[in-house]
Design a protein around this motif. Structure first.
Motif, mmCIF file in Angstrom:
data_model
loop_
_atom_site.group_PDB
_atom_site.id
_atom_site.type_symbol
_atom_site.label_atom_id
_atom_site.label_comp_id
_atom_site.label_asym_id
_atom_site.label_seq_id
_atom_site.Cartn_x
_atom_site.Cartn_y
_atom_site.Cartn_z
ATOM 1 N N GLY A 254 30.411 -16.314 -12.199
ATOM 2 C CA GLY A 254 30.073 -17.713 -12.484
ATOM 3 C C GLY A 254 29.636 -17.903 -13.924
ATOM 4 N N GLY B 89 29.908 -21.049 -9.782
ATOM 5 C CA GLY B 89 30.205 -21.424 -11.174
ATOM 6 C C GLY B 89 31.707 -21.588 -11.391
ATOM 7 N N SER C 4 32.175 -17.505 -6.146
ATOM 8 C CA SER C 4 31.350 -17.895 -7.290
ATOM 9 C C SER C 4 31.274 -19.419 -7.398
ATOM 10 C CB SER C 4 31.959 -17.314 -8.569
ATOM 11 O OG SER C 4 31.503 -18.038 -9.672
ATOM 12 N N SER D 69 32.488 -18.471 -16.294
ATOM 13 C CA SER D 69 33.533 -19.464 -15.989
ATOM 14 C C SER D 69 34.061 -20.185 -17.237
ATOM 15 C CB SER D 69 33.021 -20.473 -14.957
ATOM 16 O OG SER D 69 31.878 -21.120 -15.448
#
Ligand SMILES: C[S@@+](CC[C@H](N)C(=O)[O-])C[C@H]1O[C@@H](n2cnc3c(N)ncnc32)[C@H](O)[C@@H]1O
Length: 267
Positions: free
Chosen positions: A19, A80, A78, A22
């Motif tokens: 995340g 994110g 994740s 990202s």
């Protein structure tokens, strides 16, 4: 199904690590782009399909799948990555925040699963594969890439000369993949292996790229802090052994691509 506390903690830390990458992911993802595109010839040429992109990341390929297929789901553990994907990608895609070891979809509800460079992170892998086969319809397909042993051997062997900690994840062998995918109700129909050597200016460049991909959580790492400066320099000295005459630092990625079919009539 995996429910141990340690497994959950590890999955959480890995998801956080992905995340936090990202926003930098898409610029660092040259290997992912190559491997994902290279799966395209195996994609079914029917549009009316329900597709699962397992480990969809920033949704680059989920978006591409949504240009062809009717019903596309991106799944990633994740938050994110999913947040980024939801903001940037096709609004018709359904996004699911879940672990590949516990897919919140019904049995036999998916026509094909696409998964690019995710399975190397799944531990235990056989468990994730059972989940993929559970949600897949009989006759359905899995097209995937993963990395197998030999990947980042330059980095792994350079660190091994310095300490015995984990600095590179444990990649499965081709035989292990064959054992997990060739079951009573599934078969690897086709597969390809290729070594891709990416070039770096130095070891920091390689380490930054791995971090930019979120690939820096190592479940078995004992020393959680930064490796000491001395150790780092000792490792980079050992890496010199691989440096090419033009000063380029190579890193090898052993890419395995597979096309798996879930059998209609298991014996
Ligand atoms: C290397 S990225 C690949 C992303 C995407 N498939 C692509 O090609 O750009 C791996 C992705 O898998 C996700 N992932 C790893 N292990 C997972 C798991 N057990 N369950 C769900 N997602 C997972 C990570 O969060 C990350 O987004």
């Amino acid at each position: 199904m995996i429910t141990t506390k340690v497994h959950k903690e590890n999955q959480f830390k890995m998801a956080e690590s992905f995340g936090s990458a990202s926003k930098s992911y898409d610029v660092s993802a040259r290997l992912q782009r190559f491997s994902g595109k290279h799966l395209m010839p195996w994609l079914p040429n029917k549009n009316d399909l329900r597709v699962l992109d397992l480990g969809s990341g920033t949704g680059f390929f989920t978006d591409l799948l949504a240009t062809t297929y009717k019903d596309v789901i991106g799944l990633d553990f994740s938050k994110g990555m999913l947040k980024f994907a939801k903001n940037c990608r096709n609004q018709n895609i359904q996004w699911i925040n879940a672990d590949a070891h516990k897919i919140p979809l019904q049995n036999e509800s998916i026509d094909f699963i696409y998964s690019n460079l995710v399975l190397q992170w799944c531990e235990p892998l056989d468990n994730a594969i059972k989940e993929m086969l559970r949600v897949l319809k009989p006759g359905g397909l899995i097209v995937f890439t993963t990395l197998v042993d030999g990947t980042l051997h330059e980095l792994k062997s350079s660190w091994a000369k310095v300490d015995d900690d984990q600095h590179v994840i444990d990649f499965k062998s081709e035989d292990q993949l064959a054992k997990y995918f060739n079951t009573d109700n599934s078969q690897i129909f086709e597969h390809k292996c290729q070594d891709i050597v990416l070039e770096y200016q130095n070891v920091i460049h390689l380490a930054r790229e791995l971090k930019g991909l979120g690939a820096n959580h190592l479940p078995k790492k004992k020393n959680r802090g930064l490796s000491g400066k001395d150790k780092w320099f000792a490792m980079t000295d050992h890496y010199q052994e691989f440096v090419e005459p033009n000063g380029i630092y190579p890193a090898t990625y052993c890419l395995y691509s597979g096309l798996v079919v879930k059998l209609n009539n298991p014996s």
